[in-house]
Design a protein around this motif. Structure first.
Motif, short mmCIF file in Angstrom:
data_model
loop_
_atom_site.label_atom_id
_atom_site.label_comp_id
_atom_site.label_asym_id
_atom_site.label_seq_id
_atom_site.Cartn_x
_atom_site.Cartn_y
_atom_site.Cartn_z
N GLN A 57 0.84 -1.21 0.00
CA GLN A 57 0.00 0.00 0.00
C GLN A 57 0.88 1.27 0.00
O GLN A 57 0.65 2.21 -0.77
N ALA A 58 1.91 1.28 0.85
CA ALA A 58 2.77 2.47 0.93
C ALA A 58 3.58 2.62 -0.36
O ALA A 58 3.73 3.74 -0.88
N GLN A 77 2.77 1.63 -3.36
CA GLN A 77 1.91 2.09 -4.45
C GLN A 77 1.54 3.57 -4.26
O GLN A 77 1.50 4.33 -5.24
N ALA A 78 1.31 3.96 -3.02
CA ALA A 78 0.98 5.37 -2.76
C ALA A 78 2.14 6.27 -3.21
O ALA A 78 1.94 7.34 -3.79
N ALA A 79 3.37 5.80 -2.94
CA ALA A 79 4.55 6.60 -3.31
C ALA A 79 4.65 6.74 -4.83
O ALA A 79 4.91 7.85 -5.34
N CYS A 131 2.23 6.61 -7.00
CA CYS A 131 1.15 7.53 -7.45
C CYS A 131 1.54 8.98 -7.19
O CYS A 131 1.36 9.85 -8.05
N LEU A 132 2.11 9.26 -6.01
CA LEU A 132 2.48 10.64 -5.68
C LEU A 132 3.57 11.16 -6.61
O LEU A 132 3.54 12.31 -7.07
N MET A 166 7.90 8.93 4.40
CA MET A 166 6.64 8.17 4.44
C MET A 166 6.74 7.02 5.43
O MET A 166 7.78 6.33 5.47
N SER A 197 1.92 2.43 6.73
CA SER A 197 0.62 3.05 6.41
C SER A 197 0.66 3.90 5.14
O SER A 197 -0.37 4.16 4.53
N GLY A 198 1.86 4.38 4.78
CA GLY A 198 1.97 5.31 3.65
C GLY A 198 1.69 6.75 4.07
O GLY A 198 1.69 7.65 3.23
N ASP A 199 1.48 7.00 5.38
CA ASP A 199 1.27 8.39 5.84
C ASP A 199 2.52 9.22 5.57
O ASP A 199 3.64 8.73 5.76
N ARG A 200 2.31 10.47 5.20
CA ARG A 200 3.46 11.36 5.00
C ARG A 200 3.83 12.03 6.31
O ARG A 200 2.97 12.53 7.02
#
Ligand code: AMP
Length: 271
Positions: A99-100, A102-104, A106-107, A125, A129-132
């Motif tokens: 999840q993290a 993939q989030a990275a 995308c960003l 990150m 969780s992928g939270d910044r």
């Protein structure tokens, strides 16, 4: 002659927009030559800078920490979606959640600054969780005060050249990735350039090394950035940011360097 070391930094801009930058750590008798090289580099761009700042800062009594460079593996993946998928797999191997990772990706594809553009520095990150976590999402964290020792620089240039990776961006990114990989609480890094003409990028960690992919974005795309994935349970953000921004690091040993690795060899080659 003093044995004090200096950090020499160059920043060139046009109408307030960053166009090139560089930095070294060197003895006083090298500063003149390095400043000359930095000026030549600032003018060697399509856009002529209207402002160039060169800062020379003594490190005082602080002795740089010496580190061995990450090993380099360059993987033959000629298409972007497969490059992203393989980079995500490398990050997962290093301990980042899917999840993290993939989030990275995308960003970085869409522009990670809240304004939609590139950041000047990196995101931090949470690897799960992928939270910044970086305090300023527009600017990010800028890694500074790192360089190759004179001896390691000569050797790593030869090693990268013989692997067909002579571009100065690889040399500089490998030094930065080595400093980052050894940061307290660091899990892994993902990067691709914001230079529209430079499509390569990498995923890196202390355990897996610097894994380079030739195509992580389309030629002509000016979006890029960096993500530092950290273990939130153990990281102390103040210590991490001080290490990344101000603790001097010299890379004094080179690692192994292999190119032309096929995707199916990638994980076997890392065991
Ligand atoms: P570059 O590889 O120089 O094209 O940089 C790619 C991206 O990495 C930039 O858009 C910034 O977001 C980030 N970046 C560049 N230099 C640094 C640095 N010294 N520290 C942290 N992030 C950086």
């Amino acid at each position: 002659m003093t044995d004090e070391l200096y950090n020499i930094r160059m920043h060139a801009s046009h109408s307030g927009r960053h166009i090139s930058g560089a930095e070294r750590i060197a003895a006083p008798d090298q500063i003149n030559r390095i400043a000359g090289e930095f000026l030549a580099r600032a003018f060697d761009k399509k856009l002529t800078p209207d402002k160039i700042t060169i800062t020379v800062e003594g490190l005082g009594s602080i002795k740089p920490r010496t580190l061995p460079a990450l090993d380099v593996v360059s993987v033959n993946i000629p298409r972007i979606p497969e490059g992203h998928a393989a980079a995500i797999q490398v990050l997962q191997r290093a301990g980042v959640s899917e999840q993290a990772a993939q989030a990275a990706v995308c960003l970085l594809c869409r522009g990670a600054a809240p304004s939609g553009g590139n950041m000047r520095g990196a995101m931090i990150m949470d690897a799960q969780s992928g939270d910044r976590l970086e305090p300023d999402q527009e600017r990010g964290i800028r890694v500074s005060r790192f360089d190759w020792s004179e001896d390691a620089l000569a050797r790593v240039k030869l090693s990268l050249e013989s692997a067909g990776l002579a571009h100065h961006r690889t040399l500089e990114a490998l030094a930065l990735a080595t400093k980052v990989a050894h940061a307290p609480g660091m899990v892994a890094e993902l990067c691709w350039s914001d230079d529209a003409d430079y499509t390569a990028g990498y995923a890196a960690s202390a355990g897996l090394g610097y894994v380079r992919f030739p195509y992580l974005k389309q030629q002509g795309n000016p979006k890029g950035g960096r993500v530092f994935f950290v273990n939130r349970e153990i990281v102390n953000m103040d210590t991490l940011i001080t290490y990344l921004e101000t603790d001097p690091v010299l890379i004094a040993e080179i690692g192994k360097c292999r190119s032309g690795i096929q995707p199916d060899e990638l994980f076997g080659s890392m065991l």
